[in-house]
Each structure stands twice: as structure tokens, then as C-alpha cells.
Write a protein that holds these residues in place. Sequence first.
Motif, short mmCIF file in Angstrom:
data_model
loop_
_atom_site.label_atom_id
_atom_site.label_comp_id
_atom_site.label_asym_id
_atom_site.label_seq_id
_atom_site.Cartn_x
_atom_site.Cartn_y
_atom_site.Cartn_z
N LEU A 5 0.86 -1.21 -0.07
CA LEU A 5 -0.17 0.02 -0.15
C LEU A 5 0.92 1.43 0.06
N THR A 6 0.54 2.40 -0.69
CA THR A 6 1.27 3.42 -0.77
C THR A 6 0.34 4.62 -0.95
N ALA A 7 0.80 5.83 -0.57
CA ALA A 7 0.14 7.26 -0.52
C ALA A 7 1.48 8.03 -0.94
N ASP A 8 0.94 9.34 -1.80
CA ASP A 8 1.89 10.02 -2.23
C ASP A 8 2.66 11.02 -1.40
N THR A 9 1.98 11.23 -0.12
CA THR A 9 2.72 12.37 0.58
C THR A 9 2.42 11.95 2.17
N ASN A 10 3.29 12.26 2.95
CA ASN A 10 3.30 11.86 4.55
C ASN A 10 2.89 13.14 5.36
N ILE A 11 2.23 14.23 4.66
CA ILE A 11 1.87 15.38 5.27
C ILE A 11 0.31 15.58 4.81
N TRP A 12 -0.51 15.27 5.98
CA TRP A 12 -1.83 15.37 5.69
C TRP A 12 -2.57 16.30 6.47
N ASN A 13 -2.82 17.65 5.97
CA ASN A 13 -3.26 18.74 6.55
C ASN A 13 -4.74 19.05 6.35
#
Length: 756
Positions: free
Chosen positions: A415-423
Motif C-alpha cells: 500500500l502506498t500514498a503520495d505524501t506523508n503530510i496530511w493537513n
Amino acid sequence: MLRAASLSLVITLWSSLSWAAPAIQNVAPRGLQIGGVTRVTISGTDLAAEPQLILPAGGTATLVGDAKPNKLEFDVTLPADVAPGLFPLRVANDAGISAAVTIGVDDLPQAAMTDKIEQLPIALTGNLTGAQLIKTTLTGKQGERLVVDVEAKRLGSNLRPVVRLLDDRGAQIAFSPQHESISGDARLEFTLPYDGEYVIQLQDALYKGANPGFFRMKVGDLHYADLTFPLGIVRESSVDVEPVLTSLGEAKLTAAASSAYAPQLSPQIKTPHFTGAAPRLLVNQNAEFVELRQKPGERIETPTAPVAINGRLSGENERDEYVVPIEPGKKYRVEVLAQRLGAPTDGVLEVHKAQGGGLGSNDDQPMTGDPALTVDAPADAEKLLIVLRDLQGRYGPEYVYRIEVTPLSIGDFTLTADTNIWNVPAGGVLTIPVSVKRRGYGGPIELAWDGEAGDFALSGNVIPAGATSTLLSVASPGAGRFAVARLIGKAQVSGREVVRNVLVQPSDSGFVTAQQVEIGLGTINQPPLGVALASPFSSDKLSLGSTVSVPVQVTRREGVAGPVRLKLLSTQVTPQKEVPDPKDKNKKVKVDDVERTLRLATDVIIPAEQSDATVTIAVPKDLADRSFDLALQAELLSADQKNVVATATTAAQRFSLAAPIYLELAGETTYRFAGKLFRSEGFQGAATIKVSGLPSGATAADVELAADKSDYVIEIKLPAGMKLDALAGVKLTAVTQKNGGETTSNETSLPLPKDP
């Protein structure tokens, strides 16, 4: 004067409307003292709006003075029981949460780099670039143990540190190059030969230090442990491990059991003056096996694959042999982790059938000296013989390794997501894609937080069977809320639960690191832009070849203006098609096939003075028969519409097909129009009925009418896909001969019915 005053007003207004999330550019010092108070200065951008410092567990931070947009000062207090090591530091404020920077945590006094060290131990923070040579002096005593540990690469710096120790005559008495065991940093350990003055020199290995070149130089009677044996641990188990590449001697360290799904954990470190990162253990959901040989060269049988084997080369030219039970006729991946974990082992891997017969060998992979093999187990092989040795026959306590034996026939996923900052906007949602790469498993996957996540709520958190992604919507629990969390995916695969972390940072390490799975969750208290559906979709069904319209409303924060562009977010994998290569007519290239893609039927830009629009979504005629997530993304544009200055998203909605079939007419379509030619009394000449204004691709033949005929039929052929309303501009005229010349009738339009 008036012009200057106006310019000043514009700058002030723009500054007051800044909505960017905080960003850290530098931290000084780059370390925090356990059991003490450290004053930390943070420089960066957009820092000032009600800032908070996110620290290692148990720490507190008090803001010193006023918060400035580009500078913050905190007094940070860490209790005496905080674990030493390297940890992420973040700033959160009303505009969200920052990316993490890595800092050191130890029990050493923290100070700026100085020409002379007055006390030991000490942790000094500095910066080195180019061909710079940094020196500091200290007074030492004969027999005193001295460790100089330079943290740079481990903190994210570009400095390639090399450190030297000189005596009072300027002679080099100790030296440390970069060590792979500490990520390319330098560390020397030396016993001082006599009382006197000593000089520590630090430089870049190539005298070309690049920015940023920050570092921490820690000096004193320090202790360290870079690795452990074994290198891994089974989740929810507790184990005593032996430190490797260490100054701790034969002391045992305890790794406590954890119910979380963190990919790594560290044993408890209670030794004073510990430097560097705490050693890490890889956490495994499958079996872990630790080598215990009664005599050299003995073959050892392990549990059935999947299994991770932890071993050590203890004798010269040693060959460690393991017999691993397997399922015959299946494919297996056998991979060694050693150098990538910091061990010096340069492994050579062999795989055989246990009863004899080689299946392959390897001594390295691209980008790493760790070997790996993928083998097809023969139908008569119930066990594999796996052999590992060092390429140069080296051995010793530090020559540890880990062999992972994985059956590729067992379903799995990544599993992957494009960013590690979720504001996340307060009162709204953040919608982001989470993708899955499957291996032999096509079922659903449920996403959830691994432990506490500050009550940030998830929707769209089930990846459907067969899908390659989901649009995950995250809602904040309220203004001023933030958290650092891990997201996991769970599935039942062949009767067993498989849990995988969502990776939010790329890595080529060959294993999952803690940094790859940490997500910073922040709340934007006053988002500059919001977007929502003015009314819900009329249905959660999509019809092939149709369009779906929905009203949309955007909100701009007070004082914010500008056009807003709307885009469609979708979980559809964009289809491709081949077209001639514009650079080479003999080749073809692949491009996105827009006509086969879920898309907005027309571009939508909401003018600055408006807040409402209707978007129309076009559904392809051959869309795959599975579910699709759709959401809208709003982009606040600059006045010239060249830059995106803020974004917002709607919550995702899941759609399925109303029917998996679509009917249309293919090929040419022929339309016939009947008419009548009227002649004046006494005129009986022949005539030709002509057609003009045909759209490109449409054809029609002239009709010849004999002198005794007045009824005619015009046939117009339309190419595939052209609709009848394309004939709206077509005209008919009649041409005849009179008195030796050509004469033309009136023009008449076609009587167009509704498009069938």
C-alpha cells in the motif's frame, strides 16, 4: 510617495492572508538533552500561528518570547526516562503540521560548535560546507576513553564527515572515515596516551560539502550500539538481544512486546551517555529463526517458509547451511539483508534442493551488495538448502545477516500514498488516493489507523476487491488538533490475516523503515478555500456513455479572492493508446486515451466573483465493470491563472455501473430527405439538386431530375459518431439551364428531426 505606500499595503495584506503550512528549515541545536532543558531555535516559514512543538514522548515545550513567522524559540524539557536515539521533530500550528526533521536525543549538554571544549561529555551543533575544515580543542588525561561521534547523514545532512584526532604536536593519532553501519557518518574511539591538549578536525570527505551541511559532534566517554543479534523480532513478542558493533560489551538489551504494527522497534537503552540511533529490529508477522549451531558446518532445519533466518558468520570461510521446508512446485524469493542494515557481511547466496541439485547463486543486487534469488522449487523438492558465506571469508561478532524466505504463491499486497503530510481543513475533508499493488490476492482491504490518531476520522477506507486504489477521505476532529500516526491495511488472505503499513515515503532500503510509514496529521483552522456539492449525486450508479451533472459550491475565506479551477479525482487507471511518434513516423508512443477516461466533460473555472458552478462528468462507453471512487478537487488560482495557491477536496463517493453494456450505432448512417421541385408554368427543363454546407466527413450525391420529374430524394451519409444536428448548416438548391445560361433556385434548409 503614494506609490510606495500602496506597495507596502499590498505586501502587508498578502502576509496577513498567508495560509501555507509551517515549514522547518533549520533547528539549533540539533539535539535535546534528556533530564534537562534545551533552548531550541527553529527557523523556517509560516511558523507563527499558535505554534506547538511535537516532541518525543514525554517532552514538553514552552514558547520563549513572541512567535515570528520565520523564527521560534522553545525551552524543551525532557524527563530522565526518555529513551535516547534519533527522533522526528515537527511544528504544528493553525495552518497545519510541518514535515519532520530528525534530531538527536541524549543526556549530553547541548551547545554550539566552539573552538575549545571546556567540559566533557558535550554535544556540539555546527555547519560545514565546501572545503571548510572545522577544529576544536580539548584537554585530556592519559588513559581517558574518548569517543567522537559525528551525526550528519543520520540527521538528513549532505555532509560526508571525516574526523581526525591530533595530539599537541599536530600528529594524527586517530581517524574515522565514513562508516556504513551508521549511514555514512564518522565515529572514532580512542584511549588518550597522555595528559595534554588534543585537536579534533572535521571535514567533508571530498572537500566539497554541499548544503545543508549541519552536524552534531558528540565528544566524551560515550557508548553506542549500531546493530543487534538477532536482527528481527516477531510482533507481540519480547526478546533479549545482543548488541553488535557496540561499546556495551556483553550486556543484553530487551526489546519489549508491542501490539502495534510498527515495521521496526528498538530495545530499551538505559546506558548513560548513549550516542546515535538506538539499534533497530525488524518486526515480522511470520516466523523468526535464530541460528544456534552445535558445531561449525552443521545443517540446521528451520520452520516452514515464510521464515526469516537470523545468523552470524563465526569462523573463517564459514558456510552457514539451512534446510527450509517448502511446498513443492512453488516459486520462492530468498533475500539477504546485511549491508543494508549496516552489517559488513558481503554475502554470497546459494540455493539448492535439499537432496542435491543447484537452483541458483548470487552475490549482489543492483544498488546493494546484499544477494537475492527467485527460484522455482521443483515438484520433487519438499525442502530447500540455503547456503550463505562471506565473499572474502570474513567472520566475527559483527558479521550478522538475515535471510528472508518468502513463498510468492501466497497472496500479499503493498500500500502506498503520495505524501506523508496530511493537513485537513477544519469542517471539511482531505481526500487523497491510497494505491495497492497486489500479488496473488484480489480481495478487499480495510484501511485503519494503527493505534491513536487524534480522532481523525476515515471514510472510503475499504479498497474494493480487484481495485487498484481508493480515494480516502480524512476529517479533522476540530480546530487545533494534530497527530502523528501510521495507517495500515488489513485483509484475510488464504485464511490468515495480513497487515501491511501504508508507505508514504519512497525507499530503496529493501525493508520498511519507521520514516516511511509516519504520517503527520494537522488541521487548517481557517482554510482559504473550501468545496462541497450543493446537492448530492442523484444516484451512485454510472451509465456507460452518459454524463452525470452535479452542482458545486466553493467558499473563499474572508479576504481571499481568485478564480477556482475544478478537477475530477478518480480511482480509474488512465487507459493508454498508441499514436504515431511525432519525432519518428516509423514508431509509436503511448499516450493517455482521454475518450476512455472518467473526466469532466468541459473545463470548469469559477470566476473570482462567483462561487457556484455545475460540473458534468463524462462516463466512457467501455468503462470497466467495477466500482470507482470520484471526488472533486478545487484549485484556487493566481490572478493570471498560472499558479495554484490553495486546494480543497470534496469527500469521495463510490460508484458502480448501472449496466455493463452500451448500445450505439456503428459505421455510416444514411439520412434520406424527400422533396419536390416546382417549375413555373410553361418551363419544362431538367434540373440538378445540389447540397452545400456539409460537415467534414459527410457526403451526398447531386440528384438529376429529368424534365418530366419533380419528386426527388437526397441521401446524406454521416461517418460513425457524427450526430444529425451536424447538418444544421446544410442547404439545398436547384440548378437548371435557361436561355443558354445557368440559373439557380432559392436555398432551403433540411427539416431536421430530433437526433435518434
